[in-house]
Motif scaffolding. Structure first.
Motif, short mmCIF file in Angstrom:
data_model
loop_
_atom_site.label_atom_id
_atom_site.label_comp_id
_atom_site.label_asym_id
_atom_site.label_seq_id
_atom_site.Cartn_x
_atom_site.Cartn_y
_atom_site.Cartn_z
N VAL A 56 -58.30 13.84 134.40
CA VAL A 56 -59.55 14.03 135.13
C VAL A 56 -60.63 13.09 134.62
O VAL A 56 -61.15 12.25 135.36
N ALA A 57 -60.97 13.24 133.35
CA ALA A 57 -62.14 12.53 132.82
C ALA A 57 -61.78 11.08 132.50
O ALA A 57 -60.80 10.80 131.82
N ARG A 58 -62.62 10.18 133.00
CA ARG A 58 -62.46 8.76 132.66
C ARG A 58 -63.36 8.37 131.50
O ARG A 58 -63.20 7.32 130.90
N ASN A 59 -64.33 9.22 131.21
CA ASN A 59 -65.30 8.91 130.17
C ASN A 59 -66.02 10.21 129.79
O ASN A 59 -65.68 11.29 130.29
N GLN A 60 -67.04 10.08 128.96
CA GLN A 60 -67.73 11.29 128.48
C GLN A 60 -68.44 12.03 129.62
O GLN A 60 -68.58 13.25 129.58
N GLU A 61 -68.86 11.29 130.63
CA GLU A 61 -69.48 11.94 131.79
C GLU A 61 -68.49 12.90 132.45
O GLU A 61 -68.87 13.99 132.89
N GLY A 62 -67.23 12.51 132.49
CA GLY A 62 -66.21 13.39 133.05
C GLY A 62 -66.06 14.66 132.24
O GLY A 62 -65.88 15.76 132.79
N VAL A 63 -66.13 14.55 130.92
CA VAL A 63 -66.04 15.73 130.05
C VAL A 63 -67.24 16.66 130.32
O VAL A 63 -67.10 17.88 130.42
N LYS A 64 -68.40 16.04 130.44
CA LYS A 64 -69.63 16.82 130.70
C LYS A 64 -69.51 17.57 132.03
O LYS A 64 -69.86 18.76 132.13
N LEU A 65 -68.98 16.89 133.05
CA LEU A 65 -68.82 17.54 134.35
C LEU A 65 -67.81 18.69 134.28
O LEU A 65 -67.98 19.73 134.93
N MET A 66 -66.77 18.50 133.50
CA MET A 66 -65.78 19.57 133.36
C MET A 66 -66.41 20.81 132.73
O MET A 66 -66.11 21.95 133.11
N VAL A 67 -67.28 20.59 131.76
CA VAL A 67 -67.98 21.73 131.13
C VAL A 67 -68.87 22.43 132.17
O VAL A 67 -68.89 23.67 132.26
N GLU A 68 -69.57 21.64 132.96
CA GLU A 68 -70.44 22.23 134.00
C GLU A 68 -69.62 23.05 135.00
O GLU A 68 -70.03 24.14 135.41
N LEU A 69 -68.48 22.52 135.38
CA LEU A 69 -67.62 23.23 136.33
C LEU A 69 -67.13 24.55 135.74
O LEU A 69 -67.22 25.60 136.39
N ALA A 70 -66.62 24.48 134.52
CA ALA A 70 -66.09 25.70 133.89
C ALA A 70 -67.18 26.74 133.73
O ALA A 70 -66.96 27.94 133.97
N LEU A 113 -55.87 22.69 116.62
CA LEU A 113 -56.68 22.94 115.41
C LEU A 113 -57.99 22.14 115.37
O LEU A 113 -58.99 22.63 114.84
N TRP A 114 -57.96 20.94 115.87
CA TRP A 114 -59.10 20.03 115.62
C TRP A 114 -60.24 20.26 116.61
O TRP A 114 -60.00 20.40 117.82
N PRO A 115 -61.47 20.24 116.11
CA PRO A 115 -62.62 20.30 117.03
C PRO A 115 -62.82 18.93 117.69
O PRO A 115 -63.19 17.97 117.01
N ALA A 116 -62.56 18.86 118.96
CA ALA A 116 -62.68 17.59 119.70
C ALA A 116 -63.69 17.76 120.81
O ALA A 116 -63.57 18.69 121.62
N THR A 117 -64.67 16.90 120.85
CA THR A 117 -65.72 17.02 121.87
C THR A 117 -65.90 15.73 122.66
O THR A 117 -66.53 15.74 123.71
N GLN A 118 -65.36 14.62 122.15
CA GLN A 118 -65.62 13.31 122.76
C GLN A 118 -64.41 12.83 123.56
O GLN A 118 -63.26 13.04 123.15
N HIS A 119 -64.67 12.14 124.65
CA HIS A 119 -63.59 11.64 125.49
C HIS A 119 -62.63 10.75 124.72
O HIS A 119 -61.42 10.74 124.97
N HIS A 120 -63.14 10.02 123.74
CA HIS A 120 -62.26 9.10 123.00
C HIS A 120 -61.48 9.81 121.89
O HIS A 120 -60.67 9.18 121.22
N ASN A 121 -61.71 11.09 121.68
CA ASN A 121 -61.00 11.78 120.58
C ASN A 121 -59.49 11.84 120.83
O ASN A 121 -58.70 11.56 119.94
N PHE A 122 -59.10 12.26 122.02
CA PHE A 122 -57.68 12.37 122.34
C PHE A 122 -57.36 11.43 123.51
O PHE A 122 -58.01 11.51 124.55
N LEU A 123 -56.32 10.62 123.34
CA LEU A 123 -55.99 9.65 124.40
C LEU A 123 -54.77 10.05 125.22
O LEU A 123 -54.29 9.26 126.04
N GLY A 124 -54.25 11.23 125.02
CA GLY A 124 -53.14 11.68 125.85
C GLY A 124 -51.82 11.03 125.46
O GLY A 124 -51.66 10.52 124.35
N GLN A 125 -50.91 11.02 126.42
CA GLN A 125 -49.54 10.62 126.11
C GLN A 125 -49.12 9.40 126.92
O GLN A 125 -49.92 8.78 127.60
N SER A 126 -47.81 9.17 126.92
CA SER A 126 -47.27 7.95 127.53
C SER A 126 -47.22 8.03 129.05
O SER A 126 -47.24 7.02 129.73
N GLY A 127 -47.12 9.21 129.59
CA GLY A 127 -46.98 9.36 131.04
C GLY A 127 -45.54 9.54 131.44
O GLY A 127 -45.15 10.55 132.00
#
Lengths: 618, 109
Positions: free
Chosen positions: A266-280, A462-476
């Motif tokens: 979903v999120a391409r950047n931190q704005e996407g993370v912010k929007l996800m929080v607003e939605l939830a 376990l880890w507190p992650a708040t930034q879009h760059h914290n986790f980059l996901g997987q291979s696909g």
């Protein structure tokens, strides 16, 4: 000598001029004619302004900072232009030891940088090496600008190897899992197709694209530079959901008691993370982040990624946001007996916002099982979230009465995770939970990025992650061999941002193309690699056990063909041999922390480091 | 009441097992691949935790021989009763880890 003068000079030297004048890839001059004309001219055969210089201008116009490549003759002219004409800056040539590494570096780079880099592959053989990594990028919806060298005009090919390394249709091998490709016949064609390719790659659904740079087009002189132009790039705005469908979706989500949001890419950047929080928060609904991208802060009380199955079971309505396999969220199939079980309620209402229907091909089956939903919105999620949030807020009726219970359930989930992590705390081989807790302890005061991360992993739990760059996901595509090079690519993108890039590096993955460690050392790419060295293709050990059980046969043979032992691989030595600072193998969990601190100091100086830890299977 | 049941089942039906042999068998039969070498369970649903406090012998044996869900069946001809009893003895012998609250590295928030 300016261009005009150079052109006059070349025209004056009739032999070489006429030989090299053709700006088409189908020049007809024979070798004998060329030789005769060259001798007659009596001039040194030089080309001051080859087509590949213009190709560099085109690549540079797109803001591409790096080109990853294993060097090869089919793009030798472009390589030389990058290095000498371009000064090896923007783009800079990143030397790779395998084309699969080149593509995966570009894959990881995009996810950290938010913009593509390019890779160069040699005609037939290089593209074959690159293919699996391209498939991963395809499945992961990641734009990579692939460039292939090729000599289309058979009359110009050198005898022998060059023929074996050329093909009629170089991109054919990849066409099932790239978005678009072209093999330009002129420099103007190259400019227009490369800009078009970049634009298409960056339009959601984002995907790899390929441009074949013909060898003669690279090597021959530019004929009419004044007639060449590089088109202006204007990226397309991503498609938003149709307003009526968005309102209907909002009605469904607002009118049910137990709503769950499941998100993946979903999120391409931190704005996407912010929007996800607003939605939830607008729905006060728990979120299950499948972590194709970092979509939702793990610190938020609505982040319930570890409780996905239970939430789906109890849900009245589910919002899927770019989920690759929604069917798999609603149902399960046991392994190895293939027994079907419905997890969700039979009448659960479902909404899916996805671009999957807009780009699907037939042969490779990454589209997953067809999942009927109540409302399907073909749109980019991040672009659609503002209107969806607005529609939900207009309706009102968020389940705020549930907040206290949701907060309590979140805290319970976290407490369960910590208790599970405490098990086998002092075990050797080291538990994967201990490994991640030790790594967190050295990253916690840094601006950090974990280059590969998945839902259900200890880092995600376990880890507190708040930034879009914290986790980059997987291979696909789950093609093994992604993690090491993708982490190098992510670290390349992060190195000037003050972000410490780390990776929990599986042993089997690293051994696909371990030369990427040399690439990291050579280019001073600061990556902290921590080996998850379970000395096996561990998942395959478990698969063999399942088959042995199914066939009623012995299971103590399950490590035959699956274990990476006898001899054990010394990953510290493997890294050191390629110029990477390294320690290990570590079997005592108490020794991990100090080793990681030493490794972090190396990384913060701008160099890669590797700590080899012998771990439990998972 | 639950504990009474556990004790009853445990003493009435378990075979005598040897902890040391059981640890070797736990590794030999690859139990650790899904459950971890000290029965802690494995990440991403590979296998549940077995220890400390494994479920009673009767249930343990039943699950190994005729498993629910995705676990492969270990039948008698490939895992003899004595080896299974030894494995159970080993799993029962596993001591609890410290609680999360006692581990500074797990004070993560």
């Amino acid at each position: 000598m300016d261009n005009e003068a150079r052109r006059s000079f070349l025209k004056g030297a009739a032999a070489i001029g006429s030989t090299l004048a053709a700006n088409s890839v189908v020049a007809q001059s024979s070798g004998a004619e060329k030789e005769k004309k060259s001798k007659a001219a009596g001039v040194a055969k030089t080309i001051a302004r080859p087509g590949s210089d213009f190709m560099v201008d085109v690549i540079r116009s797109l803001g591409i900072d790096y080109i990853a490549s294993n060097p090869a003759s089919s793009f030798r002219s472009l390589h030389e232009s990058i290095v000498n004409y371009g000064g090896n800056r923007k783009p800079e040539f990143i030397t790779c030891m395998h084309e699969e590494s080149s593509v995966a570096i570009a894959h990881g780079y995009y996810k950290a940088a938010g913009k593509p880099m390019a890779m160069l592959a040699h005609g037939s053989v290089g593209i074959q090496h690159a293919a699996m990594a391209v498939y991963n990028a395809w499945c992961d919806r990641v734009p990579v600008v692939l460039m292939g060298g090729n000599f289309m005009d058979a009359a110009q090919r050198r005898p022998g190897v060059e023929w074996a390394h050329c093909s009629q249709n170089p991109a054919a091998l990849l066409r099932d899992y790239i978005k678009w490709d072209d093999q330009p016949a002129s420099l103007q064609h190259f400019a227009e197709s490369t800009v078009r390719a970049y634009k298409m790659a960056m339009t959601p659904p984002m995907e790899p694209v390929m441009i074949v740079a013909d060898g003669m087009l690279q090597e021959e002189p530019i004929e009419d530079e004044k007639g060449l132009s590089i088109p202006k790039l204007a990226l397309s705005a991503p498609p938003q959901g149709e307003s009526g469908a968005v309102r209907e979706a909002a009605k469904i989500l607002s009118s049910h008691e137990n709503v769950v949001i499941i998100c993946e890419r979903v999120a391409r950047n931190q704005e996407g993370v912010k929007l996800m929080v607003e939605l939830a928060e607008a729905l006060n609904a728990p979120v299950v982040d499948l972590l194709g991208r970092m979509n939702f802060p793990t610190t938020h009380y609505l982040c319930r990624s570890s409780d996905g199955r239970a939430l789906v079971r109890d849900a009245d309505a589910i919002l899927f946001l770019e989920v690759a396999d929604p069917w798999g969220q609603l149902n399960s199939i046991s392994d190895p007996h293939h027994e079907y079980r419905r997890v969700a309620k039979a009448d659960v209402k479902t909404v899916h916002v996805t671009l999957a229907d807009q780009l699907m091909k037939s042969n490779y089956q990454d589209m997953q099982r067809f999942c009927p939903v109540d409302i399907s919105i073909s749109a980019d999620c991040q672009a659609t979230l503002p209107s969806l949030i607005e529609a939900i807020r207009k309706i009102g009726n968020p389940k705020f009465g549930k907040t206290e219970a949701l907060r309590k359930e979140y805290l319970q989930m976290k407490a369960r995770t910590r208790e599970a992590a405490a098990l086998a705390w002092d075990a050797s081989p080291v538990s994967t939970a201990r490994l991640h807790a030790e790594l967190w302890n050295v990253l916690k005061n840094e601006n950090w990025c974990l280059a590969e991360s998945r839902n259900g992993s200890w880092a995600a739990r376990l880890w507190p992650a708040t930034q879009h760059h914290n986790f980059l996901g997987q291979s696909g595509g789950a093609g093994v061999g992604y993690i090491a090079p993708a982490a190098v690519g992510a670290a390349l993108a992060n190195k000037d941002k003050g972000i410490v890039t780390a990776v929990v590096q599986p042993d089997g993955d690293l051994m696909y193309a371990p030369g990427v460690l040399w690439t990291a050392a050579h280019h001073r790419i600061p990556l902290l690699s921590v080996m998850h060295n379970n000395r096996a293709y561990h998942q395959e050990v478990m698969h063999l056990q399942k088959m042995a059980g199914l066939h009623n046969r012995r299971m103590d043979t399950a490590r035959i063909g699956t274990a990476i032992e006898d001899p054990n691989i010394d990953y510290a030595k493997l890294a050191q041999a390629q110029g990477v600072w390294a320690e290990g193998p570590i079997t005592d969990p108490a020794k991990i922390g100090p080793a990681l601190q030493r490794a972090l100091a190396v990384v913060k100086k701008g160099e890669p480091a590797l700590v080899d830890v012998v771990t439990q299977g998972r | 009441m639950k504990w009474v049941f556990v004790l009853f089942v445990g003493t009435a039906f378990s075979q005598d097992g040897d902890v040391k042999r059981g640890q070797a068998a736990f590794l030999k039969y690859q139990c650790y691949t899904c459950h971890g070498t000290v029965g802690q369970g494995a990440e991403r649903g590979a296998g549940p935790k077995l220890a400390p406090n494994p479920f009673p012998w009767a249930g343990f044996q039943f699950q190994v021989r005729t498993p629910r869900q995705d676990m492969p069946a270990y039948r008698r001809e490939h895992l003899p009763d004595q080896d299974l009893a030894d494995i159970y003895a080993y799993v029962r012998s596993i001591k609890p880890s410290p609680s999360a609250s006692a581990i500074p590295l797990l004070k993560i928030d």
